[in-house]
Design a protein around this motif. Structure first.
Motif, PDB file in Angstrom:
ATOM      1  N   ALA A   1       0.778  -1.275   0.136  1.00 12.39           N
ATOM      2  CA  ALA A   1       0.069  -0.119  -0.017  1.00 12.39           C
ATOM      3  C   ALA A   1       0.829   1.189   0.140  1.00 12.39           C
ATOM      4  N   PRO A   2       0.446   2.147  -0.738  1.00  8.77           N
ATOM      5  CA  PRO A   2       1.302   3.579  -0.604  1.00  8.77           C
ATOM      6  C   PRO A   2       0.996   4.412   0.366  1.00  8.77           C
ATOM      7  N   CYS A   3       0.072   4.056   1.259  1.00  6.58           N
ATOM      8  CA  CYS A   3      -0.216   4.726   2.658  1.00  6.58           C
ATOM      9  C   CYS A   3       0.268   3.909   3.933  1.00  6.58           C
ATOM     10  N   PRO A   4       0.229   4.435   4.958  1.00  6.47           N
ATOM     11  CA  PRO A   4       0.540   3.582   6.301  1.00  6.47           C
ATOM     12  C   PRO A   4      -0.773   2.753   6.360  1.00  6.47           C
ATOM     13  N   VAL A   5      -0.420   1.389   6.943  1.00  2.00           N
ATOM     14  CA  VAL A   5      -1.598   0.215   7.043  1.00  2.00           C
ATOM     15  C   VAL A   5      -1.226   0.026   8.648  1.00  2.00           C
ATOM     16  N   VAL A   6      -2.487  -0.142   9.090  1.00  2.00           N
ATOM     17  CA  VAL A   6      -2.478  -0.406  10.471  1.00  2.00           C
ATOM     18  C   VAL A   6      -3.064  -1.884  10.651  1.00  2.00           C
TER      19      VAL A   6
END
Length: 307
Positions: free
Chosen positions: A140-145
């Motif tokens: 993913a190009p964004c942070p993943v939680v």
């Protein structure tokens, strides 16, 4: 703030976590369900179970199972957080939910944070990160939680972990300055947003060439540790100045980074680790440290991409 929902208890736990984060960030919450295959009319009633912990606030009649699930999750989030703007969306996964979620994450301006659930086993066996969560976290190009549910796979309640509230744990690798910039920026921003403490941890081991030298000079390891502490303090200094309201504690330990972060995770509300962005899909997309933390940490884990 975007969260994936598939009907599992872990995904509902992820919705609850994401709703709190959306309120904290003062942003809308978007709930996404990925429909992997067409649903025959006779199977509509069995598409997605309700959260086993509680019944939905209301159960709309005459709608497919996934729509009822999305509406129930939205209603629960709105009920828990009045004023929160919540939207729900069903997308076609064409047999692979991870690709659909990555496509949503890759849309410009679509999300700053993607939240998914991970299935709990037990404290020894670790936690299952499924065929959807792991590839999404890795690309993913964004942070993943990744958020765990409250019960183990055997139906047992997870042991309650007592720790001081409001502490984030951030693992850094001093060998990669680009990673430090991305991770420290994310960690300090999150700590400032939560008004909580930030613990920054770097784990290291003596190079093999130092093994013989240490037998003749036992203090050699202490000297190297002092240098590493100074380097870590130097890396953190600009961020302390930028976020003076954040209480940041730095720590250096000798050991395997993944194991040390997992051990320290019992005192954290969120563990933050990095993932290198790769221009080409060659080699593993998640390093061994991220894998260890994702599968065994005792708290939600944020995977932050960096150059």
């Amino acid at each position: 703030m975007t969260v994936g929902l598939n009907g599992s208890p872990e995904s509902f736990a992820a919705v609850n976590w994401a709703a709190k984060e959306a309120v904290l960030r003062e942003v809308p919450l978007r709930i996404i369900h990925v429909q992997d295959r067409p649903v025959p009319p006779e199977d509509v009633e069995h598409v997605a179970p309700w959260p086993p912990a509680s019944a939905p606030p209301s159960e709309p009649k005459g709608s497919p199972g996934f729509e009822r699930m999305l509406e129930a999750a939205s209603a629960e989030a709105e009920h828990a957080h009045p004023g929160l703007a919540v939207s729900a969306k069903n997308v076609s996964g064409m047999g692979l939910a991870s690709k659909a979620l990555l496509a949503e994450a890759g849309t410009p301006g679509s999300m700053d944070l993607l939240v998914l659930g991970s299935q709990g086993l037990d404290r020894i066996a670790g936690f299952v990160v499924g065929t959807t969560s792991l590839p999404v976290a890795a690309a993913a190009p964004c942070p993943v939680v990744l958020v765990r549910g409250g019960k183990t796979a055997r139906g047992e309640q997870e042991p309650h972990i007592k720790h001081p509230p409001g502490q984030l744990l951030l693992g850094v690798d001093l060998r990669r300055s680009e990673a430090d910039e991305s991770l420290l920026g994310f960690g300090f921003s999150e700590a400032a947003r939560r008004h909580c403490r930030l613990r920054i941890l770097h784990a290291w081991a003596l190079p093999p060439t130092y093994a013989h030298a240490q037998t003749t000079d036992p203090g050699l390891g202490n000297e190297l540790a002092d240098r590493i502490v100074q380097a870590l303090e130097q890396a953190v200094k600009p961020w302390r100045q930028r976020f003076p309201e954040v209480t940041a504690q730095v720590g250096v330990v000798m050991g395997a980074p993944g194991a040390e972060l997992v051990y320290a995770s019992s005192d954290a509300d969120l563990v933050i680790v990095g993932r290198r962005e790769r221009p080409f899909a060659v080699g593993p997309l998640l390093g061994h440290v991220a894998h260890a933390v994702i599968h065994h940490a005792a708290s939600p884990v944020a995977i932050v991409p960096h150059p």
